[in-house]
Scaffold this active site. Structure first.
Site, PDB file in Angstrom:
ATOM      1  CB  CYS A   1      90.553  65.294 -11.545  1.00 18.58           C
ATOM      2  SG  CYS A   1      91.108  64.787 -12.753  1.00 18.58           S
TER       3      CYS A   1
ATOM      4  CB  THR B   1      88.082  85.539 -28.157  1.00 19.91           C
ATOM      5  OG1 THR B   1      87.487  86.864 -28.682  1.00 19.91           O
ATOM      6  CG2 THR B   1      89.075  85.441 -27.986  1.00 19.91           C
ATOM      7  CB  THR B   2      84.481  86.249 -32.380  1.00 24.98           C
ATOM      8  OG1 THR B   2      83.834  86.344 -31.157  1.00 24.98           O
ATOM      9  CG2 THR B   2      83.656  85.131 -33.158  1.00 24.98           C
TER      10      THR B   2
ATOM     11  CB  CYS C   1      93.763  76.103 -28.030  1.00 24.58           C
ATOM     12  SG  CYS C   1      92.304  76.563 -27.094  1.00 24.58           S
TER      13      CYS C   1
ATOM     14  CB  ALA D   1      89.558  57.201 -17.761  1.00 25.37           C
TER      15      ALA D   1
ATOM     16  CB  CYS E   1      96.337  75.745 -23.961  1.00 22.85           C
ATOM     17  SG  CYS E   1      94.334  76.714 -23.988  1.00 22.85           S
TER      18      CYS E   1
ATOM     19  CG  ASP F   1      77.340  87.966 -21.010  1.00 20.34           C
ATOM     20  OD1 ASP F   1      76.039  88.562 -20.908  1.00 20.34           O
ATOM     21  OD2 ASP F   1      78.192  87.973 -21.073  1.00 20.34           O
TER      22      ASP F   1
ATOM     23  CD  GLU G   1      81.998  52.791  -9.247  1.00 19.41           C
ATOM     24  OE1 GLU G   1      82.502  51.958  -8.322  1.00 19.41           O
ATOM     25  OE2 GLU G   1      82.085  52.936 -10.642  1.00 19.41           O
TER      26      GLU G   1
ATOM     27  CG  LEU H   1      84.753 100.024 -33.661  1.00 18.99           C
ATOM     28  CD1 LEU H   1      83.620 101.177 -33.517  1.00 18.99           C
ATOM     29  CD2 LEU H   1      84.165  99.199 -32.186  1.00 18.99           C
TER      30      LEU H   1
END
Ligand SMILES: Cc1cc2nc3c(=O)[nH]c(=O)nc-3n(C[C@H](O)[C@H](O)[C@H](O)COP(=O)(O)OP(=O)(O)OC[C@H]3O[C@@H](n4cnc5c(N)ncnc54)[C@H](O)[C@@H]3O)c2cc1C
Ligand code: FES
Ligand code: FES
Length: 1317
Positions: free
Chosen positions: A131, A250-251, A54, A769, A32, A346, A1249, A391
């Site tokens: 892919c 993001t949290t 998103c 897929a 996204c 981190d 495959e 903060l």
């Protein structure tokens, strides 16, 4: 009034553009990615940066400009060079990740028109592709690098020359020239930054004025306020102390989107209050600085200041390089990272080690300074900040002379993955000595909060930095780091081991600096360097005729439509599944009343609503759409809520109350299934020779086993469809993401009790897929269709990533138990292998998958006495299903494990044992008595070893291993024989319909599904060749059951073979019909011929002439395989199970870090026999993509289930597929020259495959490297290693003094966090 969606979810839903894709909803995939531009008032410039749409609340974009992929170029106007080059370089297969990739690269170029390879690596680090294997994407983008000879520096994948006269494509396709590259840079659009969109002047004016006051957005369930300034923020925090301050989201975002946490009010900080200021003792970073700006600031400081003062900053940089992807770093803030109080994040361990100070402020108490240490964190997600405090900034001090700092992190994947354990360590020495004056050691990931090992540090103060200190430190750490055997997150021994291993690394690094020793065995000290494809690959082999994926431009511009891009049909509803939370239970009651009372909810469905059959039988095993009386796994669909919107349906589904009564037994693992003798029928066996007798005569017998974990498909596009009732005669149309639309049609028909002729499935393309969209999508379609019929309205179903992973499941875990008889020279005389797969709660395709495992168990080896038994375990897990390779990768892997272990026992190089046992005669029979020639397999093998320089490198590796104690290398090569086609002969057929219109244009329809593999491109190539018209005159719209009925699934690597033959047949029929007209009018054009043919048909009909005497300008063909009939007689262990075999060989080299278990894939060489490649670019794309998917399977992708059978790894944050950092920097793919295949279209071979298995070379190379480490420690080099060879497994297999400090607890004495199913 905005809904929660509008306040917090993707821009995609707001702007109704199709280019910005939903892949995970949690910032974990990059599908996204969009570019945000903002005016930065402080520096009077416009900032351009990528974000994950998103996680970007739409309201927070006030004053910002957003550019999506549609904004930079289109096929209708002009492509942007980024779009053009990714397409032309074959970097777009299914295309679902492509717009995100394009936007990441575009944004990089906006900021830096002449990027370096390192810039590209960093920019794309947060974009996943399932892919391509990433290589072609890099190939396309590196052309923007400011290196005049970028091509020579970073050559592309190469394949062996196809001789001119071997050319399968004629002048109507592309000239039969020999090309040295897979794509040409001739005629590509130059990058012209002056053509880029400008930042809207009105936003600039607005930004300069900073006109807006505080902003307030009110949704139906939540409110978002943005304060105008600091005073306003403090007032708001006083008034609403419970409201979280959201900065990067993001949290908070993933918590709200994915975990369903609800905050009725959030305070969003638009304004940058404080950036970075250099103060006397260090750098003061504004809390709202993004991690990207923190990184830039640290880089600048390191660049500009003397090294001694920036040791702490260097440590921070080391961490920041691997922390999340670029988009997240652009959004996430340093303050948010600290105050999220998540020990897996981190920064806290490093910042705490550096003795950082936080400046916090409240309206009531003004400013105060707090030391960042363990006391700040009062619990998981909790801090000691008062609710009304915010903060402001973080003071990061400069390092002092005689101070040394390091940061460590180890994750499941080196980049773009949360750390399992992280650490920050700092030691200060008494000046001029090695006496410890102070020591700070902090760990994250070994408890619910940040852990300071204060006791250890204290006791080491005053000591000399030497061996004694090291020994004591390890002992003290072992005592002080408390991690219960049942600790959250599991991996307890590994995590404990990491704490001491990290310290050991720190000890060594400091020692080295202290003594200025250069010859110390220091390899363990440096983390792996992440690189892109290097310059070592040979590009001397010219390639044949690469053709770009037919839809690549549309995919790169975001114009390509996937099912969820279809605009809402009028009156459309949304369906959301209600799934079981119990593994084995009786359903006592389902109460949807609360859900039904919620706004927008239309209806609730369960088994009773199914008009036709809710239960189907597969090999006498029942399969239910909705669980009726009992549930047999967590995630089983019990019902479905239908509502006006996604959000309403989702919320209401959570309110459906299901009452259960738990049942026994309940078990999940293969081992438990064996104990319960819980197997599906039928069981399979294959045998050649007399295995038992042979065991009596062999020199040695070995009995062992290998466990192989499962794998999630993780196609970038989640499963779903739109079902549209047509209102007449019960007709229904489905726009569905299915690999097997005929099966979907059939299941929907059975469910609704209507004939297939009333149901039409349309499939335009799939966003990946890999076998996962064959069976389960049919059930989802049937449920959605039931909802559509019940409500009489169109219904859309789009699985969220977590539900997709939970409901649809993936590749089967396998356990291979074997007894092998061999002679001392490595010849294997007999092998008896029992394969157990975990089939889950229903049979699904498990039997066929087990059959394929058994049929592949001989791989390329002539083991005269070979027996395989296959048992599919029935457990209380979601049902496992097809996945690329379909049992082949597991079946082959067990046999390769046998070969490997025999070599170890015999003390021979594994490659030698492989060679001794290979099929060699021109005519050989497989263990199921299928005749084949191994000639091309042997050629692949020899060429592979040769091109890889295997023997020389083996020596070099031995040398490397002798001179490096903590880093080891390993190399491994395997051959491959892979069966292509369905062993059930009736599937080996393809169907196509070709229409020629009067204007000369051609429409091709076929039964295959385009899911990135390029089946449409190949179909166009074939049609173009036969009809002798350019590909641009031929069109493929979609796969539709109304045009081509009863088609086989696009699977078993056979899609192109079957469809290609059908298209060829149909076109040839047409040409035969056109021939008389062509011969009569040799000077006419193609269009004139088509016109007169059509007119002739028209005249003939009027005159009553029979059809056959004139030609029709359309032809439908069902092509049934004409090669050897495939069928298996399981009673007699014989039968031609495959149409033919695709061969290959692969050699890989890896390096492992014995202290952390990290590994780096150094180089891979593949030689693959694809017959005469129809399209080398697509075939190489399949090889690379399949191989990289195999890297995931065998090394990093690990599914974790709780003791209650709940899948815990339900998104990219927990489940790691390979990212850019996992691709070997040297990745050479060669197509075998002069290969033949009489059985498939133009002598090509199926390739979808087979390459997955080749990545087992990485697994075996890791095993070699671990063995080298073990040998040095006097341990045996025969040891168990399960797949995937994760960092945890590698580390624990490299047994040493540190692993000894973390012994495995006794089984049964604790409750493990997760189980190996
Ligand atoms: C896909 C993904 C991958 C990631 N990978 C990593 C990784 O590898 N390593 C790692 O360390 N992190 C990782 N993260 C976490 C990320 O770094 C943090 O989420 C981020 O730093 C939080 O910053 P934010 O501005 O987005 O916080 P928000 O989500 O906006 O807020 C987080 C919390 O901090 C509070 N807060 C924030 N700023 C202030 C302030 N100024 N005053 C008071 N309270 C405040 C909020 O109220 C909230 O409670 C990852 C995140 C994602 C989504
Ligand atoms: S959908 Fe946004 S990152 Fe995956
Ligand atoms: S092309 Fe990248 S996910 Fe399919």
């Amino acid at each position: 009034m905005l809904s929660q969606n509008h306040l917090h979810v993707s821009l995609l839903y707001i702007v109704l553009l199709t280019g910005t894709k939903y892949g995970c909803g949690g910032g974990g995939c990059g599908a996204c990615t969009v570019m945000v531009s903002k005016y930065d008032q402080l520096n009077n410039r416009v900032l351009h940066y990528t974000v994950n749409a998103c996680l970007q609340p739409i309201c927070t974009l006030h004053g910002a400009a957003v550019v999506t992929v549609e904004g930079i170029g289109s096929t209708k106007t002009k492509l942007h060079p980024v779009q053009e080059r990714i397409a032309k370089a074959h970097g777009s297969q299914c295309g679902f990740c492509t717009p995100g990739m394009v936007m990441s690269m575009y944004t990089l170029l906006r900021n830096k028109p002449h990027p370096t390879m390192e810039d590209i690596r960093e920019a794309l680090g947060g974009n996943l592709c399932r892919c391509t294997g990433y290589r072609p994407i890099i190939d396309g983008f590196k052309t923007f690098c400011d290196v005049s000879n970028a091509f020579n520096l970073f050559p592309q994948a190469s394949c062996l020359i196809q001789r001119k006269n071997d050319c399968v494509l004629n002048k109507y396709l592309i000239p039969c020239q020999i090309s040295e590259e897979l794509f040409h840079m001739d005629n590509v659009l130059p990058l012209d930054p002056s053509q880029d969109l400008i930042f809207p002047p009105e936003l600039m004016i607005m930004g300069k004025k900073r006109a807006c006051g505080s902003l307030c957005f009110q949704g139906d369930r939540l409110k978002l306020i943005s304060p105008v300034d600091l005073t306003n923020l403090l007032e708001l925090k006083t008034e609403y102390p419970e409201a979280p301050v959201v900065v990067g989201n993001t949290t908070i975002g993933p918590n709200m989107q994915v975990k369903g946490v609800h905050h009725p009010l959030t305070i969003y900080l638009f304004v940058i209050y404080l950036l970075c200021v250099h103060v006397h003792a260090g750098v003061s970073m504004g809390a709202v600085c993004t991690l990207s700006s923190l990184k830039e600031e640290m880089e600048r400081a390191v660049r500009e200041m003397e090294a001694e003062r920036t040791r702490g900053y260097q440590a921070l940089l080391q961490t920041l390089q691997c922390l999340a992807g670029k988009q997240i770093r652009n959004m996430a803030t340093i303050g948010g990272n600290i105050l999220s109080a998540n020990p897996k994040y981190d920064l806290n361990s490093v910042l705490a080690a550096l003795d950082c100070t936080l400046q916090v402020m409240s309206k009531e108490n003004g400013t105060r300074a707090i030391t960042l240490n363990e006391e700040l964190f009062t619990g998981f997600g909790k801090t000691a900040l008062r609710p009304d405090e915010v903060l402001l900034s973080i003071d990061i001090p400069y390092s002092k002379p005689w101070e040394f700092v390091s940061a460590f992190r180890q994750a499941q994947r080196r980049e773009f993955a949360f750390s399992i354990v992280n650490a920050g360590m700092k030691v200060l020495f008494r000046e001029g000595t090695n006496i410890v004056e102070s020591l700070n050691i902090y760990y994250g990931g070994v408890g619910p909060t940040l852990v300071k090992v204060g006791r250890t540090c204290q006791k080491l103060v005053g000591r000399s930095w030497g061996e004694d200190l090291l020994a004591d430190a390890c002992r003290l750490l072992e005592e002080e780091v408390e991690l219960s055997d049942s600790a959250h997150g599991g991996k307890v021994e590994y995590r404990k081991t990491l704490t001491t291993s990290f310290f050991f690394k720190f000890y060594m690094q400091v020692l080295q600096e202290l003594r200025e020793r250069v010859h110390i065995q220091d390899s363990a000290l440096k983390p792996f360097k992440n690189e892109l494809v290097s310059n070592a690959q040979s590009s001397q082999d010219p390639v044949g005729h690469p053709m770009m994926h037919q839809a690549a431009f549309h995919q790169a511009t975001g114009e390509a439509q996937y099912y969820d891009d279809i605009p809402a049909v009028q009156g459309e509803l949304f369906v959301f599944m209600v799934t079981s939370t119990r593994a084995h239970a009786k359903i006592i009651n389902i109460d949807p009343s609360e859900a039904l009372g919620m706004t927008g909810v239309v209806t609730f469905l369960s088994a009773g609503d199914v008009p036709g059959q809710n239960r189907r039988m597969l090999f006498n095993n029942p399969e239910e759409l909705f669980a009726e009386e009992e549930v047999s796994c967590v995630g089983q669909i019990i019902g479905a809520v239908v509502a006006e919107s996604r959000e309403q349906a989702r919320r209401a589904a959570q309110m459906v109350k299901v009452t259960y009564q738990d049942l026994l037994p309940v078990f999940f693992t293969i081992e438990e299934a064996i104990q319960h003798q819980s197997f599906f029928d039928p069981k399979r066996k294959l045998e050649r020779g007399d295995v038992d007798k042979a065991f009596e005569t062999v020199d040695q017998i070995l009995e062992d086993e290998i466990y192989l974990g499962g794998q999630e498909h993780f196609y970038m596009e989640t499963q779903g469809l739109i079902a549209v009732p047509k209102g007449e005669n019960g007709e229904l149309e489905l726009f569905v993401a299915s690999q097997h639309s005929a099966y979907t049609q059939e299941v929907v028909g059975i469910t609704l009790g209507i004939d297939s002729n009333k149901i039409t499935c349309h499939v335009r393309r799939l966003g990946g897929a890999f076998g996962g969209k064959v069976m389960k999508i049919a059930s989802l379609s049937a449920i959605t269709a039931t909802a559509a019929v019940k409500t009489g309205r169109p219904v859309r179903c789009v699985l969220e990533r977590g539900d997709d992973m939970l409901i649809t499941s993936g590749r089967h875990p396998f356990l291979g138990k074997y007894k092998v008889g061999y002679n001392n020279d490595g010849t294997i005389m007999a092998a008896d292998i029992t394969y157990y797969s975990n089939g889950g709660c229903t049979l699904n395709e498990s039997l066929a998958i087990m059959e394929k495992a058994l049929l592949h168990m001989d791989n390329g080896y002539k083991i005269p006495n070979l027996r395989g038994r296959g048992l599919v375990c029935k457990t209380y897990l979601p049902s496992y299903t097809a996945f690329r390779g379909f049992g082949g990768p597991q079946g082959l892997m067990v046999m390769e494990s046998v070969l490997h272990e025999v070599a170890v026992k015999c003390g021979l190089p594994p490659q030698k044992v492989r060679e001794i046992n290979m099929y060699r005669e021109e005519e050989c029979y497989t263990h199921h008595k299928q005749l084949f020639s191994p000639r091309d397999m042997l050629r692949c093998w020899d060429e592979c070893l040769d091109k890889a320089g295997y023997h020389d490198r083996l020596q070099a590796i031995q040398q490397f291993n002798t001179s490096n104690r903590w880093k080891k290398r390993g190399i491994s090569a395997v051959p491959m024989k892979f069966g292509v086609g369905f062993s059930k002969g009736f599937f080996n057929q393809g169907a196509a319909l070709v229409n020629i219109y009067k204007d000369g244009s051609v429409l091709v329809a076929h039964g295959g599904t385009e899911m990135g593999q390029g089946i449409n491109t190949k179909a166009l190539q074939i049609a173009s060749r036969i009809l002798k018209v350019p590909m641009s005159s031929i069109h493929i719209k979609e796969t539709c059951t109304g045009n081509v009925p009863n088609a086989a699934p696009s699977a078993a690597s056979f899609g192109t073979d079957a469809v290609g033959m059908a298209v060829k047949d149909a076109c040839e029929k047409l040409m035969r019909r056109l021939k008389p007209f062509m011969e009569n009018h040799p000077k006419y054009t193609w269009q004139q011929w088509t016109v007169i043919t059509a007119m002739a048909r028209f005249t003939a009909l009027i005159l009553g002439t029979s059809r056959s005497q004139v030609g029709y300008p359309n032809a439908v063909t069902v092509w049934v395989s004409r090669g050897p009939h495939t069928d298996m007689d399981w009673e007699n262990s014989e039968g031609p199970a495959y149409y033919y075999f695709t061969f290959g060989a692969c050699c890989s080299e890896v390096e492992i870090d014995c202290l952390t278990g990290d590994h780096k894939n150094l180089r891979t060489d593949i030689v693959m026999d694809v017959g005469r490649s129809l399209n080398p670019a697509l075939d190489i794309g399949q090889i690379e993509g399949g191989f990289v998917q195999g890297i995931g399977l065998y090394t990093i992708e690990e599914l974790q289930f709780s003791l209650e059978g709940v899948l815990m790894t339900r998104g990219p944050s927990q489940y790691k597929i390979p990212a850019l950092c996992d691709v070997p920097p040297q990745f050479n793919v060669h197509l075998l020259a002069n290969a033949q295949n009489p059985h498939a279209i133009y002598r090509s071979k199926g390739i979808g495959e087979p390459p997955v298995f080749l990545a087992s070379t990485i697994f075996f190379a890791i095993k070699e490297a671990v063995a080298a480490a073990r040998r040095e420690r006097g341990l045996g080099d025969s040891f168990p290693l399960s797949s995937p060879a994760t960092a945890e497994r590698i580390r624990m297999a490299c047994e040493d003094q540190f692993t000894e400090m973390a012994p495995s607890p006794k089984k049964g004495t604790f409750k493990p966090w997760s189980i190996n199913i």
